[in-house]
Design a protein around this motif. Structure first.
Motif, short mmCIF file in Angstrom:
data_model
loop_
_atom_site.label_atom_id
_atom_site.label_comp_id
_atom_site.label_asym_id
_atom_site.label_seq_id
_atom_site.Cartn_x
_atom_site.Cartn_y
_atom_site.Cartn_z
N PRO A 94 0.39 -1.11 0.10
CA PRO A 94 0.44 0.25 0.07
C PRO A 94 0.50 1.15 -0.04
O PRO A 94 0.42 2.66 0.00
N HIS A 106 0.13 6.75 -9.22
CA HIS A 106 -0.67 5.63 -7.91
C HIS A 106 -1.89 6.78 -7.79
O HIS A 106 -1.93 5.85 -5.68
N ARG A 107 -2.13 7.67 -7.55
CA ARG A 107 -3.26 8.50 -6.75
C ARG A 107 -4.30 7.42 -6.64
O ARG A 107 -4.60 6.59 -7.33
N SER A 108 -5.33 7.75 -5.54
CA SER A 108 -6.69 6.43 -5.34
C SER A 108 -7.58 7.20 -5.97
O SER A 108 -7.34 8.34 -6.63
N GLY A 109 -7.96 5.91 -6.15
CA GLY A 109 -9.38 5.88 -7.95
C GLY A 109 -8.48 5.38 -9.28
O GLY A 109 -9.81 5.60 -10.37
N SER A 112 -5.50 -0.31 -10.07
CA SER A 112 -4.39 -0.72 -9.47
C SER A 112 -4.88 -2.16 -8.82
O SER A 112 -5.70 -2.93 -9.05
N TYR A 114 -5.73 -3.99 -6.05
CA TYR A 114 -6.51 -3.52 -5.18
C TYR A 114 -7.70 -3.65 -5.42
O TYR A 114 -8.29 -5.28 -5.61
N THR A 142 -2.07 1.46 -4.51
CA THR A 142 -3.15 2.98 -4.70
C THR A 142 -3.60 2.98 -2.53
O THR A 142 -3.09 1.43 -2.19
N ILE A 143 -3.21 3.98 -2.29
CA ILE A 143 -3.70 3.40 -0.81
C ILE A 143 -5.38 2.70 -0.53
O ILE A 143 -5.41 2.27 0.40
N ASP A 144 -5.67 2.49 -1.40
CA ASP A 144 -6.93 1.32 -1.27
C ASP A 144 -6.64 0.46 -0.76
O ASP A 144 -6.89 -0.11 -0.50
#
Ligand code: ATP
Ligand code: MG
Length: 316
Positions: A94, A106-109, A112, A114, A142-144
């Motif tokens: 992550p 690799h910004r959220s959204g 990826s 995930y 991503t942070i997801d």
């Protein structure tokens, strides 16, 4: 390998096995040495690497943080890619450090790993071409992904979801020769997925005092995965990283690791080098950031060794 379960003070004989990539340039002036290294990195065609008969899927794992998993993943991947091999990096952490180093969004959204793990999209849908090479692809994290470790628990086939996503049919579009999976610093479900999906494990070991701590735990987990989930998994490669030739300790760790793991340890040792640590800040591998550096040369050498040993393994 029992001694890896506890803190292990390195004490084996004085580094007679240590090999650094600078050896091949002994007696050269620093400028000539740097120019020769840059030439090798920038014009690798003269040193073609064998394409594996079968796709190689390697999980880069060590639950100890900061040992060089991501650095080794992206630079080995780049070393193989500049030799014309097609390489896919799966960022399974992550933190998204491999995505950063490969210059991949690799910004959220962003599509990826995930979404791949929860079955919404395929690996080829999520793979982005790296800014570092047209032969190099990365499925970003991503942070997801931070919540996935818990979400996966309730899902069917929770340990085998990455394996499913990396099936030969799913990789038909990309057709990579190599897949590297960069693991987070834990032995949780994400790392288990990586161990189930791969045929080989590559363990980076940092040449420092606590380097071997926790290795026993990692090896026991690998044995569990071999026993229950992936019988053909093989710890094929150990890579010594952040070697500091000025310290006796680095040589001692090197000797101890070699005496335990023998031929599995690559002869090439990655030196500690500021250039290696600066490169990701520019969204680059060290091979692109400073091709004349010792760090770039050593990853090029390690990539070559990995590829050549692979074809030797195929023959045996
Ligand atoms: P994590 O467990 O957090 O995922 P990691 O095992 O992936 O970490 P890296 O991120 O590759 O480790 O490396 C840890 C730090 O050490 C980074 O800041 C990296 O730039 C630096 N580093 C890695 N290899 C070298 C090297 N050969 N010389 C100097 N610095 C290095
Ligand atoms: Mg990492």
């Amino acid at each position: 390998m029992g001694s890896y379960g506890v803190h292990s003070a390195p004490n084996a004989g004085e580094g007679q096995h240590a090999v650094t990539t600078s050896d091949q340039f002994s007696g050269w002036t620093p400028i000539a040495e740097e120019a020769a290294r840059a030439t090798k990195v920038l014009h690798p065609d003269a040193h073609q690497l064998p394409r594996p008969a079968q796709r190689r899927i390697l999980t880069v794992a060590n639950q100890k943080g900061g040992v060089g998993k991501t650095t080794s993943t992206v630079n080995l991947a780049a070393a193989l890619a500049i030799h014309g091999l097609k390489v896919l990096v799966i960022d399974l952490d992550p933190q998204g450090n491999a995505s950063t180093a490969l210059g991949v969004e690799h910004r959220s959204g962003t599509p990826s790993i995930y979404e791949v793990l929860i079955g919404e999209i395929s690996v080829s849908d999520a793979a982005a071409v790296s800014s570092q090479s047209d032969n190099l692809y990365c499925v970003p994290a991503t942070i997801d992904l931070a919540g996935a470790e818990i979400e996966l628990v309730a899902m069917p086939n929770r340990e085998g979801r990455l394996k499913e996503a990396l099936s030969p049919e799913s990789l038909d579009e990309l057709r990579p020769d190599y897949v590297f999976i960069d693991c987070p610093p834990s032995l949780g479900l994400l790392t288990v997925n990586a161990l189930v999906a791969a045929r080989e494990v590559l363990i980076p070991i940092q040449c420092e005092y606590y380097a071997l701590e926790g290795l026993g735990q990692l090896l026991r987990n690998i044995e569990l995965v071999q026993a229950h989930l992936n019988p053909t998994l093989d710890v094929s490669t150990i890579l010594l990283t952040m070697y500091d030739g000025r310290t006796k300790l680095a040589d001692q760790v090197t000797s101890e690791v070699r005496s335990h793991f023998g031929d599995h340890v690559l002869k090439t040792v990655i030196p500690r080098s500021v250039k290696v640590s600066e490169a990701p800040g520019f969204g680059q591998t060290v091979l692109a950031y400073d091709p004349g550096s010792r760090g770039a040369m050593s990853y090029l050498d390690a990539g070559r060794e990995l590829a050549i040993r692979g074809t030797q393994m195929e023959r045996t």
